[in-house]
Design an enzyme around this catalytic site. Structure first.
Site, short mmCIF file in Angstrom:
data_model
loop_
_atom_site.label_atom_id
_atom_site.label_comp_id
_atom_site.label_asym_id
_atom_site.label_seq_id
_atom_site.Cartn_x
_atom_site.Cartn_y
_atom_site.Cartn_z
N SER A 13 -8.86 9.50 13.56
CA SER A 13 -9.68 10.09 12.50
C SER A 13 -9.98 11.57 12.74
O SER A 13 -10.26 11.98 13.86
CB SER A 13 -11.00 9.33 12.41
OG SER A 13 -11.84 9.97 11.50
N SER A 15 -12.45 12.87 10.94
CA SER A 15 -13.80 13.02 10.38
C SER A 15 -14.81 13.65 11.34
O SER A 15 -15.60 14.50 10.92
CB SER A 15 -14.31 11.67 9.88
OG SER A 15 -13.54 11.29 8.77
N LYS A 56 -14.43 -0.60 2.29
CA LYS A 56 -15.07 0.11 1.18
C LYS A 56 -15.68 -0.84 0.13
O LYS A 56 -16.59 -0.46 -0.60
CB LYS A 56 -14.08 1.08 0.51
CG LYS A 56 -13.71 2.26 1.41
CD LYS A 56 -12.85 3.28 0.70
CE LYS A 56 -12.40 4.37 1.65
NZ LYS A 56 -11.61 5.43 1.02
N ASN A 77 -17.75 4.69 -0.14
CA ASN A 77 -17.24 5.32 1.10
C ASN A 77 -18.34 6.11 1.82
O ASN A 77 -18.07 6.70 2.86
CB ASN A 77 -16.01 6.20 0.83
CG ASN A 77 -16.42 7.55 0.29
OD1 ASN A 77 -17.42 7.66 -0.41
ND2 ASN A 77 -15.66 8.57 0.61
N GLY A 117 0.73 2.78 -6.72
CA GLY A 117 -0.16 1.90 -5.95
C GLY A 117 -1.37 1.50 -6.77
O GLY A 117 -1.82 2.24 -7.64
N ALA A 121 -7.73 3.51 -3.41
CA ALA A 121 -7.57 4.94 -3.68
C ALA A 121 -7.06 5.14 -5.11
O ALA A 121 -7.45 6.09 -5.80
CB ALA A 121 -6.60 5.55 -2.68
N GLY A 213 -3.13 15.20 1.02
CA GLY A 213 -4.50 14.71 0.85
C GLY A 213 -5.55 15.32 1.76
O GLY A 213 -6.69 14.87 1.76
P1 NAP Z 1 -4.36 0.21 0.20
O1 NAP Z 1 -5.41 -0.38 -0.67
O2 NAP Z 1 -4.03 -0.45 1.47
O3 NAP Z 1 -2.96 0.36 -0.57
C1 NAP Z 1 -2.79 0.99 -1.76
C2 NAP Z 1 -1.70 0.37 -2.60
O4 NAP Z 1 -0.44 0.84 -2.17
C3 NAP Z 1 -1.57 -1.15 -2.51
O5 NAP Z 1 -2.55 -1.75 -3.29
C4 NAP Z 1 -0.16 -1.37 -3.04
O6 NAP Z 1 -0.17 -1.36 -4.46
C5 NAP Z 1 0.56 -0.11 -2.57
N1 NAP Z 1 1.39 -0.39 -1.42
C6 NAP Z 1 0.99 -0.86 -0.20
N2 NAP Z 1 2.06 -1.01 0.62
C7 NAP Z 1 3.15 -0.62 -0.10
C8 NAP Z 1 4.54 -0.55 0.19
N3 NAP Z 1 5.03 -0.89 1.37
N4 NAP Z 1 5.36 -0.11 -0.80
C9 NAP Z 1 4.89 0.27 -2.00
N5 NAP Z 1 3.58 0.18 -2.31
C10 NAP Z 1 2.72 -0.22 -1.38
O7 NAP Z 1 -4.76 1.70 0.56
P2 NAP Z 1 -5.77 2.69 -0.15
O8 NAP Z 1 -7.06 2.62 0.50
O9 NAP Z 1 -5.73 2.56 -1.63
O10 NAP Z 1 -5.12 4.10 0.29
C11 NAP Z 1 -3.84 4.47 -0.15
C12 NAP Z 1 -3.41 5.75 0.55
O11 NAP Z 1 -4.30 6.81 0.23
C13 NAP Z 1 -3.42 5.64 2.09
O12 NAP Z 1 -2.32 6.32 2.59
C14 NAP Z 1 -4.70 6.33 2.48
O13 NAP Z 1 -4.64 6.89 3.78
C15 NAP Z 1 -4.77 7.42 1.42
N6 NAP Z 1 -6.15 7.90 1.19
C16 NAP Z 1 -6.39 9.21 1.41
C17 NAP Z 1 -7.66 9.71 1.17
C18 NAP Z 1 -7.92 11.17 1.41
O14 NAP Z 1 -9.07 11.55 1.53
N7 NAP Z 1 -6.90 11.99 1.48
C19 NAP Z 1 -8.67 8.86 0.71
C20 NAP Z 1 -8.38 7.53 0.48
C21 NAP Z 1 -7.09 7.05 0.72
P3 NAP Z 1 0.77 -2.40 -5.29
O15 NAP Z 1 0.58 -3.73 -4.62
O16 NAP Z 1 0.23 -2.33 -6.64
O17 NAP Z 1 2.18 -1.92 -5.20
#
Ligand code: NAP
Length: 409
Positions: A13, A15, A56, A77, A117, A121, A213
């Protein structure tokens, strides 16, 4: 005042570093198993908490009140303990992505946006896109808007990646082929490690707006710090912290012809910047357990290149280092995204007549001039900029330092 980050795996992290730059409060990492969340929230003395994957939603029942955004998105968050001991849950990712969208310079109103996705997020991104009056479509691995139906969305202008596809350590893969979208203007990827995912590198090579991001991460932290302290923090601090983190995280990779001075310059540069220096050739020798000429004798160039790619995968995933590469690493196309994913890539140029050939199997076997003609366009593609090393090493290092400082004063 005690604040911190609650999550399951927090080793990587950023953070604590970000919050240290935002306010005068202590910030700890709390790695807690799901079964102990209730006990943790009830018995730990904290003023403010950030909450990350996978809690979350888990923390919502423990909050006596939710902010309108947390309620709308269905995820928390940031938690603040009020003076009466009750907890209020916020969602500062909303502000984080709104800030990222604005910083990108892209215009969203009325545009078709694909959000990849359908997780937490993605919900936040869609809530912001609705506010920005974008016409968004969530692409999921299942359902009617799946990756098999992308031909229905060729008119999309912006893509937002809200999946973990391409994230460290599984880098070098992209969730989508950008060639399907002739009207594409920009790509936002919520991933910040690596700094340039394959998706963002593809966008850059098409001269599209491409943003990772990290800005969102810093912006959401700024908003959280406001809730923790009750004090307004100027938005200019987002840029300040973002630039500092970006500079600190990225590697400096040196490419160029064999014997152009990459290792000597890299060593001196590491010293000047107080960063670790890694020589890819040394790592190859360590991995193979024999010298480079011996690798060529035993396994040929193909065998050498295979080990080189394996080594590059490991060393380019680091951050904050100076890396000297072998002269021919640019000849394998899969190495270029590795070189560029977390790094600024500098091409060290030296006159051909000044290049040594001793102990360099490929320089000896090929006419140097021919080798250079073959590799010149590859160095050009791989690098962000070039410097000439025709005087002293100190002079070359100075040139790099001046250029680096000029980019991030
Ligand atoms: P999550 O809930 O684990 O996954 C997001 C979605 O991605 C899943 O619901 C799935 O959607 C899809 N997915 C997962 N594995 C996959 C694969 N192998 N191939 C294709 N699609 C896949 O994660 P999240 O919390 O939403 O976060 C998503 C991303 O955003 C992460 O990389 C996280 O680090 C990033 N993030 C960044 C910030 C920032 O501040 N920059 C904040 C939050 C999150 P489907 O099942 O619908 O395909």
């Amino acid at each position: 005042m005690q604040c911190g980050l609650l999550g399951a795996k927090l080793a990587h992290s950023y953070s604590p570093q970000i919050h240290q730059s935002l306010g005068n409060y202590s910030y700890r990492l709390f790695e807690v198993e799901e079964a102990h969340i209730a006990q943790f929230l009830n018995n730990t003395d904290f003023r403010g908490l950030n909450v990350t994957i996978p809690y979350k939603k888990t923390v919502i029942p423990f909050c006596q009140q939710l902010s309108p955004q947390a309620q709308k998105i269905g995820a928390v968050n940031t938690i603040v303990r009020r003076d009466d001991g009750t907890l209020i849950g916020h969602n500062t990712d909303y502000f984080g992505f709104m800030s990222m969208a604005q910083k990108s310079g892209l215009s969203f109103t009325g545009k078709k946006v694909l959000v990849l996705g359908s997780g937490g997020a993605s919900n936040t991104v869609c809530t912001v896109l609705k506010e920005l009056q974008a016409n968004y479509v969530v692409i999921s691995r299942n359902g009617e808007n799946s990756y098999n139906h992308l031909h229905l969305h060729q008119d999309c202008a912006i893509i937002v990646n809200a999946t973990p596809v391409g994230m460290y350590p599984n880098t070098g893969i992209s969730p989508i082929d950008l060639s399907l979208f002739p009207k594409l203007e920009g790509v936002l990827d919520l991933i910040y490690n690596p700094a340039k995912t394959k998706l963002l590198q593809d966008a850059e090579s098409r001269h599209l707006t491409a943003m990772n991001g990290l800005w969102m991460l810093v912006a959401q932290a700024k908003e959280s710090a406001q809730w923790f302290t009750g004090c307004k923090i100027d938005n200019s601090h987002i840029e300040r912290i973002y630039c500092a983190l970006q500079t600190q995280m990225r590697n400096i990779v040196l490419v160029g012809m064999p014997g152009c001075g990459k290792s000597t310059i890299g060593h001196a540069l590491g010293k000047a910047l107080n960063r670790p220096f890694v020589d890819a050739d040394d790592e190859i020798v360590k991995t193979a357990g024999i010298s480079i000429p011996e690798i060529f004798v035993q396994s040929g160039e193909a065998g050498f290149r295979a080990i080189e790619t394996q080594v590059l995968q490991q060393i380019t995933a680091k951050s904050g280092t100076v890396i000297a590469t072998g002269g021919g690493c640019v000849t394998r196309s899969e190495n270029i995204p590795l070189l560029r994913q977390n790094s600024i890539v500098i091409w060290i140029q030296r006159p051909l007549e000044a290049l040594p050939v001793d102990g360099r199997p490929l320089s000896q076997a090929n006419m140097l001039g021919l080798l250079y003609e073959k590799r010149r366009p590859l160095y050009e593609t791989a690098s962000d900029w070039a410097i000439e090393n025709k005087d002293s090493i100190e002079d070359a290092v100075d040139k790099i330092l001046v250029k680096l400082t000029g980019e991030h004063p």
